[in-house]
Write a protein that holds these residues in place. Structure first.
Motif, PDB file in Angstrom:
ATOM      1  N   ASP A  10       1.159   9.741  -2.427  1.00 25.92           N
ATOM      2  CA  ASP A  10       0.982   9.426  -1.004  1.00 25.92           C
ATOM      3  C   ASP A  10      -0.088   8.339  -0.860  1.00 25.92           C
ATOM      4  O   ASP A  10      -1.234   8.530  -1.268  1.00 25.92           O
ATOM      5  CB  ASP A  10       0.568  10.689  -0.247  1.00 25.92           C
ATOM      6  CG  ASP A  10       0.548  10.493   1.256  1.00 25.92           C
ATOM      7  OD1 ASP A  10      -0.072   9.517   1.737  1.00 25.92           O
ATOM      8  OD2 ASP A  10       1.147  11.324   1.968  1.00 25.92           O
ATOM      9  N   ILE A  11       0.276   7.201  -0.277  1.00 24.78           N
ATOM     10  CA  ILE A  11      -0.652   6.080  -0.161  1.00 24.78           C
ATOM     11  C   ILE A  11      -1.868   6.442   0.690  1.00 24.78           C
ATOM     12  O   ILE A  11      -2.976   5.957   0.432  1.00 24.78           O
ATOM     13  CB  ILE A  11       0.061   4.820   0.405  1.00 24.78           C
ATOM     14  CG1 ILE A  11      -0.852   3.600   0.331  1.00 24.78           C
ATOM     15  CG2 ILE A  11       0.553   5.077   1.819  1.00 24.78           C
ATOM     16  CD1 ILE A  11      -1.236   3.181  -1.053  1.00 24.78           C
ATOM     17  N   LYS A  12      -1.702   7.313   1.679  1.00 25.94           N
ATOM     18  CA  LYS A  12      -2.843   7.708   2.516  1.00 25.94           C
ATOM     19  C   LYS A  12      -3.863   8.481   1.700  1.00 25.94           C
ATOM     20  O   LYS A  12      -5.073   8.265   1.831  1.00 25.94           O
ATOM     21  CB  LYS A  12      -2.351   8.534   3.714  1.00 25.94           C
ATOM     22  CG  LYS A  12      -1.536   7.739   4.720  1.00 25.94           C
ATOM     23  CD  LYS A  12      -1.124   8.604   5.908  1.00 25.94           C
ATOM     24  CE  LYS A  12      -0.311   7.790   6.920  1.00 25.94           C
ATOM     25  NZ  LYS A  12       0.137   8.632   8.065  1.00 25.94           N
ATOM     26  N   HIS A  13      -3.368   9.386   0.876  1.00 27.68           N
ATOM     27  CA  HIS A  13      -4.290  10.136   0.019  1.00 27.68           C
ATOM     28  C   HIS A  13      -4.961   9.199  -0.990  1.00 27.68           C
ATOM     29  O   HIS A  13      -6.151   9.347  -1.290  1.00 27.68           O
ATOM     30  CB  HIS A  13      -3.538  11.240  -0.729  1.00 27.68           C
ATOM     31  CG  HIS A  13      -3.060  12.342   0.156  1.00 27.68           C
ATOM     32  ND1 HIS A  13      -1.898  13.054  -0.085  1.00 27.68           N
ATOM     33  CD2 HIS A  13      -3.569  12.854   1.309  1.00 27.68           C
ATOM     34  CE1 HIS A  13      -1.733  13.954   0.859  1.00 27.68           C
ATOM     35  NE2 HIS A  13      -2.728  13.852   1.714  1.00 27.68           N
ATOM     36  N   PHE A  14      -4.207   8.237  -1.505  1.00 23.86           N
ATOM     37  CA  PHE A  14      -4.759   7.269  -2.449  1.00 23.86           C
ATOM     38  C   PHE A  14      -5.908   6.493  -1.810  1.00 23.86           C
ATOM     39  O   PHE A  14      -6.933   6.231  -2.450  1.00 23.86           O
ATOM     40  CB  PHE A  14      -3.654   6.309  -2.895  1.00 23.86           C
ATOM     41  CG  PHE A  14      -4.130   5.193  -3.800  1.00 23.86           C
ATOM     42  CD1 PHE A  14      -4.421   5.434  -5.130  1.00 23.86           C
ATOM     43  CD2 PHE A  14      -4.264   3.901  -3.313  1.00 23.86           C
ATOM     44  CE1 PHE A  14      -4.856   4.408  -5.966  1.00 23.86           C
ATOM     45  CE2 PHE A  14      -4.690   2.871  -4.133  1.00 23.86           C
ATOM     46  CZ  PHE A  14      -4.986   3.125  -5.468  1.00 23.86           C
ATOM     47  N   GLU A  15      -5.758   6.144  -0.564  1.00 20.73           N
ATOM     48  CA  GLU A  15      -6.770   5.334   0.124  1.00 20.73           C
ATOM     49  C   GLU A  15      -7.989   6.141   0.534  1.00 20.73           C
ATOM     50  O   GLU A  15      -9.082   5.588   0.662  1.00 20.73           O
ATOM     51  CB  GLU A  15      -6.139   4.669   1.347  1.00 20.73           C
ATOM     52  CG  GLU A  15      -5.092   3.610   0.999  1.00 20.73           C
ATOM     53  CD  GLU A  15      -4.331   3.110   2.215  1.00 20.73           C
ATOM     54  OE1 GLU A  15      -4.391   3.795   3.273  1.00 20.73           O
ATOM     55  OE2 GLU A  15      -3.677   2.056   2.113  1.00 20.73           O
ATOM     56  N   THR A  16      -7.830   7.451   0.744  1.00 22.40           N
ATOM     57  CA  THR A  16      -8.912   8.235   1.339  1.00 22.40           C
ATOM     58  C   THR A  16      -9.514   9.305   0.433  1.00 22.40           C
ATOM     59  O   THR A  16     -10.554   9.871   0.768  1.00 22.40           O
ATOM     60  CB  THR A  16      -8.422   8.927   2.622  1.00 22.40           C
ATOM     61  OG1 THR A  16      -7.344   9.828   2.288  1.00 22.40           O
ATOM     62  CG2 THR A  16      -7.911   7.898   3.638  1.00 22.40           C
TER      63      THR A  16
END
Length: 357
Positions: A319-325
Motif C-alpha cells: 500500500d503506497i499510503k503505508h509506504f509513505e507514512t
C-alpha cells in the motif's frame, strides 16, 4: 534439453570469502539467466517499478513498496504444523514450466572453485528457478532435489547448499531466506529464496551475546533471535545452525531464517577501536516465532506480515499510503508481535548451549 549446471565447492572458509562481482561466476551466471528469463516474459510484473526507502531511526529499516507482489504471489497455506507432509495434489515445484527453471546447482566436495557445465540428465540435482513474483532483480528460488518431494523442512545438506551459494555469490547485496510452514512459507515443497537488496539491514550489525561456538543471541532487536557466524568454514557453520533447527522441528516451533553478509559477532568482552572497520562475515539469523495464524488473530489490522525478509529488517509493503507514512515505532511493534514468550526462548537458548557444548 541441456541445462546450465553450477557446481559449488562444499567448503568456504572465512579467509576464502571474496567480494568482487567481476570474479564471481555464480553471480554473473544467475544475472545472465535472469535477464534471459525476463526477456521471455516469464515475470508477472516489472519489478524495477518497486520503490525503496530507509525509515531513519535506531534501526534504519529498509522499506520496500511493491503493489504487484501482494496480489500475485501464492498465499501461505493454512496448516497447523511445521512438519506437515508434502502433498502431491497441491502446487509444488515439479509443476514448474521449463522456462521458469534457470539452471541446476549442486555441491561438489572435490572442487575448490565454482564450475559451470551443461547437463541433460540432472533430475536428482537441485534447481534454481525464477521467482515470477520477484522482490528484486534477480530473485530466485533454490529448490533442493525437487523430484524427492521434500516438505518445507530444512536439512543439514540444504543448509550447506545455502551457505555455499551465498559464499560463492561474493555479492554483499545477496540474501538467502527461509520461511517454515506456519511462518509464511507459501509452498510446502522444500525451497529457499535468494534475492538482492542494496544497503545494510539492521540485523547485519545488531549487538549480540555469545552462547556457544558460533552461536549468539540478539540483545537489542525487536524480535528475540539467534545469530550464527562464519568463524572457520561453512560446513561447521551449517552443523551449528542445524543444532537449533533440529530442536525447532522437534518441538514444532515456527521459524524464519535469514542468511546474509554482516559484521563479525563481537563477544561482550571484546573492545574495538571506534575506527576499526571489520571485514564482513556470513551471518545466519534464526527466529523462533509464534505461528502466522496466531499473529493474524492478535493483529488483524497489521500493515505487513513479518516473515524472514521483514524480521531481517527489509519491510515489504503493497500500500503506497503505508509506504509513505510508516514509522519506526509501527515497524518495531509489528515485529515484536511475532516474538515467542521469554520462557520459550530462554529454554531454547539453554538447549542450544548444551547441544553445542
Amino acid at each position: 534439453m541441456a541445462k546450465t549446471c553450477i557446481s559449488l565447492p562444499q567448503i568456504f572458509t572465512l579467509e576464502s570469502l571474496k567480494f568482487s562481482s567481476a570474479n564471481n561466476i555464480l553471480d554473473h551466471v544467475i544475472n545472465l539467466l535472469w535477464e534471459g528469463c525476463k526477456s521471455k516474459g516469464v515475470l508477472k510484473y516489472d519489478v524495477s517499478c518497486a520503490q525503496n526507502k530507509i525509515v531513519k531511526g535506531k534501526y534504519d529499516f529498509i522499506v520496500n513498496w511493491n503493489e504487484h507482489r501482494h496480489f500475485t504471489k501464492r498465499p501461505a497455506p493454512k496448516i497447523n504444523s511445521c512438519n506437515h507432509q508434502f502433498e502431491e495434489s497441491c502446487f509444488n515445484f515439479n509443476k514448474l514450466d521449463d522456462k521458469e527453471i534457470l539452471c541446476k546447482v549442486d555441491i561438489d566436495e572435490n572442487i575448490e572453485s565454482t564450475y559451470i557445465s551443461m547437463m541433460k540428465d540432472a533430475n536428482l540435482r537441485s534447481i534454481v528457478a525464477v521467482n515470477y513474483c520477484p522482490l528484486s532483480e534477480p530473485h530466485v528460488l533454490i529448490v533442493p532435489s525437487p523430484s524427492s518431494c521434500l516438505n518445507q523442512r530444512l536439512t543439514l545438506e540444504v543448509l550447506q547448499l545455502a551457505l555455499s551459494f551465498i559464499a560463492a555469490s561474493g555479492n554483499p547485496d545477496m540474501r538467502i531466506v527461509f520461511n517454515s510452514l506456519c511462518s509464511y512459507a507459501s509452498v510446502n515443497h522444500l525451497h529457499l529464496h535468494a534475492y538482492k537488496v542494496e544497503g545494510t539491514l539492521p540485523m547485519e550489525s545488531s549487538a549480540v551475546k555469545h552462547i556457544a561456538k558460533s552461536c549468539f543471541i540478539l540483545t537489542d532487536y525487536p524480535v528475540s533471535g539467534f545469530v550464527f557466524e562464519l568463524q572457520t568454514d561453512t560446513v561447521q557453520l551449517a552443523e551449528d545452525v542445524w543444532a537449533l533447527i533440529e530442536i525447532l522441528q522437534c518441538d514444532d516451533i515456527p521459524h524464519n531464517m535469514f542468511i546474509t553478509f554482516g559484521d563479525p559477532c563481537l563477544k561482550n568482552s571484546e573492545i574495538v577501536d571506534p575506527a576499526y572497520v571489520p571485514d564482513p562475515t556470513i551471518r545466519v539469523c534464526v527466529w523462533p516465532v509464534i505461528s502466522q495464524q496466531q499473529f493474524e488473530i492478535n493483529n488483524p489490522t497489521a500493515v505487513f506480515r513479518p516473515a524472514s525478509c521483514e524480521l531481517g529488517g527489509h519491510i515489504l509493503l503493497h500500500d503506497i499510503k503505508h509506504f509513505e507514512t510508516i514509522t519506526e515505532e509501527e515497524i518495531v511493534n509489528n515485529l515484536k508481535s511475532r516474538t515467542v514468550e521469554p520462557h520459550v526462548f530462554n529454554g531454547l537458548v539453554s538447549r542450544v548451549r548444551n547441544k553445542l557444548g
